[in-house]
Write a protein that holds these residues in place. Sequence first.
Motif, PDB file in Angstrom:
ATOM      1  N   VAL A   9       0.856  -1.186   0.000  1.00 53.12           N
ATOM      2  CA  VAL A   9       0.000   0.000   0.000  1.00 53.12           C
ATOM      3  C   VAL A   9       0.895   1.239   0.000  1.00 53.12           C
ATOM      4  CG1 VAL A   9      -1.769   1.306   1.245  1.00 53.12           C
ATOM      5  CG2 VAL A   9      -1.861  -1.197   1.205  1.00 53.12           C
ATOM      6  N   ALA A  10       0.829   2.014  -1.063  1.00 52.15           N
ATOM      7  CA  ALA A  10       1.609   3.240  -1.177  1.00 52.15           C
ATOM      8  C   ALA A  10       0.922   4.371  -0.410  1.00 52.15           C
ATOM      9  CB  ALA A  10       1.792   3.605  -2.643  1.00 52.15           C
ATOM     10  N   ASP A  65     -13.097   5.019   7.530  1.00 54.41           N
ATOM     11  CA  ASP A  65     -12.415   6.311   7.591  1.00 54.41           C
ATOM     12  C   ASP A  65     -11.020   6.132   8.193  1.00 54.41           C
ATOM     13  OD1 ASP A  65     -11.785   8.984   7.687  1.00 54.41           O
ATOM     14  OD2 ASP A  65     -13.641   9.598   8.673  1.00 54.41           O
ATOM     15  N   ILE A  66     -10.011   6.766   7.601  1.00 61.51           N
ATOM     16  CA  ILE A  66      -8.656   6.689   8.160  1.00 61.51           C
ATOM     17  C   ILE A  66      -8.118   8.071   8.521  1.00 61.51           C
ATOM     18  CG2 ILE A  66      -8.022   4.497   7.073  1.00 61.51           C
ATOM     19  CD1 ILE A  66      -6.632   6.130   4.871  1.00 61.51           C
ATOM     20  N   ALA A 110      -2.442   3.626   9.016  1.00 65.11           N
ATOM     21  CA  ALA A 110      -3.525   3.704   8.029  1.00 65.11           C
ATOM     22  C   ALA A 110      -3.277   2.720   6.890  1.00 65.11           C
ATOM     23  CB  ALA A 110      -3.631   5.125   7.485  1.00 65.11           C
ATOM     24  N   LYS A 111      -2.039   2.630   6.428  1.00 61.83           N
ATOM     25  CA  LYS A 111      -1.696   1.693   5.357  1.00 61.83           C
ATOM     26  C   LYS A 111      -1.928   0.252   5.800  1.00 61.83           C
ATOM     27  CE  LYS A 111       2.286   2.689   3.327  1.00 61.83           C
ATOM     28  NZ  LYS A 111       3.658   3.241   3.163  1.00 61.83           N
ATOM     29  N   ASP A 113      -4.876  -4.822   5.584  1.00 62.12           N
ATOM     30  CA  ASP A 113      -5.558  -5.907   6.300  1.00 62.12           C
ATOM     31  C   ASP A 113      -6.968  -6.125   5.770  1.00 62.12           C
ATOM     32  OD1 ASP A 113      -3.317  -6.320   7.837  1.00 62.12           O
ATOM     33  OD2 ASP A 113      -4.095  -5.305   9.618  1.00 62.12           O
ATOM     34  N   LYS A 114      -7.686  -5.033   5.491  1.00 59.67           N
ATOM     35  CA  LYS A 114      -9.042  -5.151   4.968  1.00 59.67           C
ATOM     36  C   LYS A 114      -9.038  -5.689   3.534  1.00 59.67           C
ATOM     37  CE  LYS A 114     -11.257  -1.624   7.874  1.00 59.67           C
ATOM     38  NZ  LYS A 114     -12.288  -2.496   8.467  1.00 59.67           N
ATOM     39  N   MET A 115      -8.054  -5.274   2.757  1.00 60.25           N
ATOM     40  CA  MET A 115      -7.965  -5.746   1.374  1.00 60.25           C
ATOM     41  C   MET A 115      -7.633  -7.229   1.295  1.00 60.25           C
ATOM     42  SD  MET A 115      -8.670  -3.626  -1.061  1.00 60.25           S
ATOM     43  CE  MET A 115      -7.863  -4.470  -2.429  1.00 60.25           C
TER      44      MET A 115
END
Length: 203
Positions: free
Chosen positions: A128-129, A180-181, A189-190, A195-197
């Motif tokens: 995640v960038a 929301d992050i 946040a990344k 984790d959700k992806m």
Amino acid sequence: MLRYFKLNVLPNLLYYLVKIIYATNKKVYHHPKNDGKPIIICMWHGDLMSQPYNYFNFRQNGVVKAMISHNKDGEIIAKLVSNFKIGAVRGSSSKGAAKVLISALKELKSGNDLAITPDGPRGPRYSVADGIVALAQKSDAKVVCFNAVPTKFWQFNSWDKFILPKPFGRIDFYISEPFDIKGIEIEEAKKIIKDKMLIHSMP
């Protein structure tokens, strides 16, 4: 001649191939309630081919723009997704990052949805960038994870392990609840996004 084929013929061939493949698959959608608010769509680079079907089942009359890099693959992808009525915001973290961020924020502010592959255009896979975090924290939009899991598929030997479903199978399409992050440190946040992806990611 080869460049002309890649930019003008190949995207159309891929479009019709994809249409045929998806027409023969049973499609099962696992979607949250659609509240109509602009969203930032997060999808893996290797899974992007399935997501037009995921999106337009979720928002039949939605307007979505995809963040697409300026490299050669990006040209092909931009022309391909335009066949699905998906627009493009061109740029990447290495070229014109500030300009593309401003353009993306304008799209969200105008009420359009925005799609981004956080591990593209160069990987590594399932990374995640920073861009998606900056976009989510500078806008009022929430992040939503898009995944697709086919029962039968080809997996290419590319850095993103690109997935193309085979005909006559089943595809489960997943969309997460918006989250929301804002106010979260960038690395945390990344991790939340990743984790959700990964919940419905292909191996």
